[in-house]
Design a protein around this motif. Structure first.
Motif: not given
Length: 399
Positions: A209-210, A222, A225-228
């Motif tokens: 993902q990153r 959504q 987004d890395t945090t999500a």
């Protein structure tokens, strides 16, 4: 030649019209369209064929060519047979174990739009997990071999990605001087495998993902987004992941029997289809949550829903659904198996290593056999494949 009363091809011919394909254009990939066309044309005049004649009894018949698409229910028997002949020489005189690694439902949901990445991780992490635990002296302390087969479906054609692992019961010691066998009837701790598989897979998924290798759409947009995404993964770190091992196979012959059923299986076979009528498509399925005879049930889906579920399981072009690791990896398989047989004091079966031995000794097996008398049939005429009608070239004016 026998023919099933109902085939997947019949369903596509009846309901996957040009108008339907145009309406579904936003949801169909080029690969899915190609698979539908191949299944529709398989063993029909569109692909050409040949006329066979038996000189012994005079019987004649037309045999149309197969599409040879790996998703076609009619083309897998011969492919499985060729693959098994090639793998027969790889069998060792040891117990073989069957291990299954399954992805949780939330990851299965995002796998549909990220097939190559997530299915690839499923292969790599499952193989790495088994090899890592097997190499640990607290468990086995050996270098093992693994064959993995990807299935993406449940019995009801739902999206259910999992890999079946076929593993010899033991491996080579780190110095390659000994064969270390598993305990009788026991391969590796399923609980330990499950925990390591969960941790390694989530780490690999987060890395993917990153690095931007995953795509998210609709309700999952959504997660870009890395945090999500990290928050979304958190519950998956706590739940149990399904890894289980079945009883060891009853000898090498049972391994081959299993492989012949699983290696080249498609989402649904023609033999499971019951009817196509105004209600939709009726087929047999197995409910694994039920017990005894109640496991076997009948389901009816609308034709559109049936085709949608079938097309869920079309793999990306060039994606390998059977892979080998460790001792069985293609790069060193021959040398590793020779070393294992030496340590096991096993003499390879010459018939197993040479499936074409009959041809080498001059005993040629007929390609086509007469269904009436069993004699060899010969090809007396070639039927060319049909050419699609093409539009005339557009008019070009004089320069």
């Amino acid at each position: 030649m026998g023919r099933s009363a109902l085939e997947v091809a019949d369903i596509f011919r009846a309901h996957a019209s040009h108008a339907w394909r145009q309406a579904q254009q936003a949801h169909l990939s080029l690969g899915q369209i190609k698979v539908m066309s191949a299944i529709e044309q398989c063993r029909s005049a569109a692909l050409g064929g040949h006329v066979l004649h038996c000189n012994a009894c005079g019987h004649s018949e037309i045999a149309y060519n197969s599409c040879r698409n790996r998703h076609c229910p009619k083309c897998q028997a011969s492919a499985a047979r060729r693959w098994l002949e090639a793998r027969q020489a790889d069998l060792l005189p040891v117990d073989y174990f069957h291990v299954v690694f399954t992805l949780p439902a939330p990851i299965s949901a995002i796998a549909y739009t990220n097939k190559a990445v997530i299915y690839g991780l499923l292969f790599e992490v499952a193989a790495e997990t088994m090899r890592t635990i097997a190499a640990d002296p607290k468990h086995l302390g050996a270098h093992i071999g693994v064959t993995l087969v990807l299935h993406t479906w449940g019995s009801a054609l739902t999206h259910h990605p999992h890999v079946h692992g076929i593993v010899p019961g033991g491996g080579l010691s780190p110095d390659g001087a000994r064969w270390i066998a598993c305990k009788p009837g026991f391969f590796l701790s399923v609980r330990v495998l499950s925990r390591l598989f969960r941790r390694r897979f989530l780490e690999a998924l987060e890395t993917a993902q990153r690095s931007g290798r995953l795509q998210f759409f609709g309700e999952y947009a959504q997660l870009a987004d890395t945090t999500a995404f990290a928050d979304w993964l958190q519950p998956l770190r706590q739940c149990e992941w399904v890894v289980y091992a079945k009883r060891p196979f009853a000898g090498p012959a049972a391994v081959l029997a299993y492989l012949s059923r699983y290696t080249h299986r498609v989402a649904i076979s023609n033999s499971r289809l019951i009817a196509l009528d105004e209600r939709g498509v009726s087929f047999r399925w197995k409910d694994y949550r039920a017990k005894g005879k109640t496991r076997h049930k009948t389901m009816t889906l609308g034709a559109d829903e049936f085709m949608r579920r079938f097309l869920l399981h079309i793999l990306p072009s060039g994606f390998h659904r059977i892979r080998h690791y460790g001792l069985l990896a293609n790069t060193g398989r021959r040398e590793n198996l020779a070393k294992a047989r030496e340590l096991l004091h096993a003499v390879p079966d010459p018939d197993a290593e040479s499936p074409g031995a009959d041809a080498a000794t001059g005993i040629a097996q007929p390609t086509f056999v007469c269904p009436d008398c069993g004699a060899a049939m010969i090809v007396v005429e070639i039927l060319m494949r049909g050419q699609p009608i093409r539009a005339p070239p557009s008019f070009r004016g004089e320069p």
